[in-house]
Design a protein around this motif. Structure first.
Motif, PDB file in Angstrom:
ATOM      1  N   ASN B   2      10.561  -3.547   0.302  1.00 10.87           N
ATOM      2  CA  ASN B   2      10.609  -4.981  -0.007  1.00 10.87           C
ATOM      3  C   ASN B   2       9.210  -5.567  -0.163  1.00 10.87           C
ATOM      4  O   ASN B   2       8.365  -5.421   0.711  1.00 10.87           O
ATOM      5  CB  ASN B   2      11.326  -5.735   1.111  1.00 10.87           C
ATOM      6  N   ILE B  25      10.460  -1.035  -6.114  1.00 14.35           N
ATOM      7  CA  ILE B  25      10.475  -2.052  -5.055  1.00 14.35           C
ATOM      8  C   ILE B  25      11.559  -3.097  -5.324  1.00 14.35           C
ATOM      9  O   ILE B  25      12.087  -3.201  -6.431  1.00 14.35           O
ATOM     10  CB  ILE B  25       9.115  -2.788  -4.965  1.00 14.35           C
ATOM     11  N   ARG B  26      11.843  -3.855  -4.267  1.00 20.57           N
ATOM     12  CA  ARG B  26      12.685  -5.039  -4.403  1.00 20.57           C
ATOM     13  C   ARG B  26      11.800  -6.248  -4.116  1.00 20.57           C
ATOM     14  O   ARG B  26      10.999  -6.215  -3.174  1.00 20.57           O
ATOM     15  CB  ARG B  26      13.841  -4.983  -3.400  1.00 20.57           C
ATOM     16  N   LEU B  28      11.176  -9.565  -2.572  1.00 20.97           N
ATOM     17  CA  LEU B  28      11.840 -10.279  -1.481  1.00 20.97           C
ATOM     18  C   LEU B  28      11.512 -11.769  -1.466  1.00 20.97           C
ATOM     19  O   LEU B  28      12.394 -12.601  -1.224  1.00 20.97           O
ATOM     20  CB  LEU B  28      11.422  -9.654  -0.144  1.00 20.97           C
ATOM     21  N   ASN B  42      10.167 -17.466  -6.889  1.00 24.61           N
ATOM     22  CA  ASN B  42      11.383 -16.755  -6.475  1.00 24.61           C
ATOM     23  C   ASN B  42      12.489 -16.887  -7.516  1.00 24.61           C
ATOM     24  O   ASN B  42      13.179 -15.917  -7.839  1.00 24.61           O
ATOM     25  CB  ASN B  42      11.880 -17.303  -5.135  1.00 24.61           C
ATOM     26  N   GLY B  47      13.525 -13.704  -6.112  1.00 15.76           N
ATOM     27  CA  GLY B  47      13.150 -13.630  -4.700  1.00 15.76           C
ATOM     28  C   GLY B  47      14.052 -14.518  -3.855  1.00 15.76           C
ATOM     29  O   GLY B  47      14.650 -15.471  -4.364  1.00 15.76           O
ATOM     30  N   GLU B  48      14.154 -14.197  -2.542  1.00 17.07           N
ATOM     31  CA  GLU B  48      15.064 -14.962  -1.679  1.00 17.07           C
ATOM     32  C   GLU B  48      14.331 -15.836  -0.673  1.00 17.07           C
ATOM     33  O   GLU B  48      14.767 -16.925  -0.338  1.00 17.07           O
ATOM     34  CB  GLU B  48      15.951 -14.003  -0.872  1.00 17.07           C
ATOM     35  N   ASP B  62      11.674  -7.629   7.578  1.00 17.85           N
ATOM     36  CA  ASP B  62      12.192  -7.162   6.284  1.00 17.85           C
ATOM     37  C   ASP B  62      11.085  -6.848   5.280  1.00 17.85           C
ATOM     38  O   ASP B  62      11.331  -6.217   4.253  1.00 17.85           O
ATOM     39  CB  ASP B  62      13.113  -8.231   5.659  1.00 17.85           C
ATOM     40  N   VAL B  63       9.872  -7.330   5.569  1.00 15.81           N
ATOM     41  CA  VAL B  63       8.772  -7.161   4.604  1.00 15.81           C
ATOM     42  C   VAL B  63       8.125  -5.786   4.772  1.00 15.81           C
ATOM     43  O   VAL B  63       7.676  -5.432   5.863  1.00 15.81           O
ATOM     44  CB  VAL B  63       7.691  -8.252   4.805  1.00 15.81           C
ATOM     45  N   ASP B  64       8.088  -5.002   3.689  1.00 15.74           N
ATOM     46  CA  ASP B  64       7.409  -3.703   3.731  1.00 15.74           C
ATOM     47  C   ASP B  64       6.010  -3.783   3.111  1.00 15.74           C
ATOM     48  O   ASP B  64       5.055  -3.245   3.642  1.00 15.74           O
ATOM     49  CB  ASP B  64       8.227  -2.653   2.965  1.00 15.74           C
TER      50      ASP B  64
END
Lengths: 329, 329
Positions: B2, B25-26, B28, B42, B47-48, B62-64
């Motif tokens: 993410n 990647i996603r 986020l 976003n 993005g959310e 949740d952040v990578d």
């Protein structure tokens, strides 16, 4: 007005051809250590006389104008002799090796009957005036970059540890002085004398600069000149301003391809160059002689002096010393 | 994996777009002081989440991966926080303001779970490898000249004595550091670390360099980089050798138009760039993260360190001091 040339290289050939085109002079003869070469030049352009050395030229009352294109270190002594003999002298760039020689020639020219000129095309090319007239369109100018890269066919000889005149410190050979002089003239004619000068050189075994980068710093702008005899470049000159740039494609000794890009609009100038670009300087100098215009002559010598000073400062910065620098007259 | 981005400028926009193209990647969410801007970004890319500051990003499990494209002076503190939180961090060039920050980040990255990268396109462009593979065709190389001139739309603001981030020493703004970093990377990737570095700058009222010329000297060659935010240039890079030259038209951050001229034969390379040129660096860095390749990461950080040192030396030479230079942690 009778013209004699000293030297028999390609530049002398081109000069005689340009000189004849002006129809302001008669080509009288050639001075060379090699009588064969002198006779060949005379044959090509209708010269009559040959001379073995500058003294013979000086003694010939028929000679009005001497064009000197010998190795760089000989420019000064030959020029001085011809001036003292009352001849008009046109000396190929660089007119001298250093400031001592320059000051002496200017002093000598004050009392000589003859006029004195440094043959430097850039000063007399139509492109210079075209550029000057359009500089203001660029707005504030902050960067000038200019190049003179010409691979020397003497480089292999130099690499094998010989010392060809063109790259020899004994003969005041130097890539900056030989080629960069055009860039220095160009920048100085447009922007005046720089505040600071730095030269970064790629030196060969003898200490001569085979290529390098010259920085000319002004209070509000910087000029960079890249010069090289040891590589091939894509010669281009750029004057960069807030509104756009002026680009010269090719060399600054001809200034024949000039475009301006302002607000993303591109315009290519018509540059009325003669096919032999040396004709422009020939017309300028011969007509100056014809009307005995010493004021213009001294203005041009002032430019020569400024350029000589810049080149000397640059050489000092990079530690490039000519044999001529340690001579006393 | 993410991804969260910090900053909402055009470069962030372009980065997200390139990142999504890799399908590794996603996306986020976005971190910005302006929630409106974060939400707009976003919305554009799906993005959310929105974050008001780097601390909120660090706290979100949740952040990578964090991509940081804030003003230059914030790169270091934000990068360090994200690293300490165990995130992978991709920081837009220049990754830091000076060597102190660089050394600290490298130390930090040694014990962090997260990987660290400087986002610098030049390193990952296909053109770099094309050039590298053809350098030997040029024979001995003695001159490299490279340029990065991009007129800044912040210049009028600066001229009216305001201090826009991009040109502010408080925010580590500097034309050399911001634009010239591409040229320094380019030269260093091909020719290694220079022996000497000099920088000649045109400074504005605040002391920041609006344009300038950087000299990188090697034992047998000289590289000149001209950089400018205060004028328009015709960007070109040349590598000049005994047999010919390689020319890059345009900017060295994309390296997309490359030709070689050897023995007067001209050849234009096919350069397989993605339309969004940032995709190349995204693929390189994301795949490095995916396989947890710390060795490659440290090799790239070594390059970042060398470039940072060159830029710091150049700034010192020209007397350009960032607020970040006098900070102690």
């Amino acid at each position: 007005m009778n013209l004699v040339v000293v030297g028999t290289s390609w530049i002398t050939d081109m000069f005689i051809s340009a000189a004849l085109e002006t129809r302001l002079i008669r080509f009288l003869g050639t001075c060379s250590r090699s009588t064969d070469k002198a006779e060949a030049m005379n044959l090509k352009y209708g010269g009559e006389k040959t001379y073995l050395n500058i003294e013979e030229v000086c003694m010939d009352a028929d000679v009005d104008i001497v064009y000197i294109a010998s190795p760089n270190s000989l420019h000064y002594p030959q020029t001085k002799k011809a001036l003292l003999a009352g001849k008009h002298v046109i000396t190929e760039k660089p007119i001298v090796s250093n400031m001592r020689e320059m000051d002496d020639l200017i002093e000598t020219s004050k009392t000589s009957k003859g006029l004195l000129f440094e043959a430097i095309t850039t000063l007399h090319m139509p492109g210079l005036e075209i550029i000057r007239q359009h500089l203001s369109m660029l707005g504030t100018i902050s960067i000038i970059s200019t190049e003179f890269n010409t691979f020397s066919n003497k480089l292999p000889e130099y690499r094998s540890k010989k010392d060809p005149n063109e790259l020899s410190l004994k003969f005041s050979g130097s890539t900056l002085v030989d080629l960069g002089i055009y860039n220095v003239y160009f920048v100085m004619l447009l922007f005046g004398i720089p505040t600071n000068v730095h030269y970064f050189a790629n030196k060969g075994f003898s200490g001569v600069d085979l290529s390098g980068a010259l920085i000319m710093q002004y209070p509000d702008k910087i000029a960079v000149a890249v010069v090289a005899k040891d590589n091939h470049g894509d010669n281009r000159t750029l004057i960069q301003g807030e509104n756009g740039y002026i680009k010269v494609a090719g060399y600054v000794n001809t200034l024949k391809s000039i475009e301006i890009v302002v607000d993303k609009e591109r315009f290519e100038f018509y540059v009325p160059n003669y096919p032999n670009h040396m004709r422009h300087e020939c017309e300028a100098m011969f007509s100056c002689i014809a009307r005995n215009d010493r004021q213009t002559m001294f203005e041009w010598l002032d430019l020569s002096k400024s350029v000589t000073e810049i080149l000397q400062t640059a050489r000092k910065d990079a530690g490039i010393v000519f044999a001529a620098d340690s001579k006393n007259d």
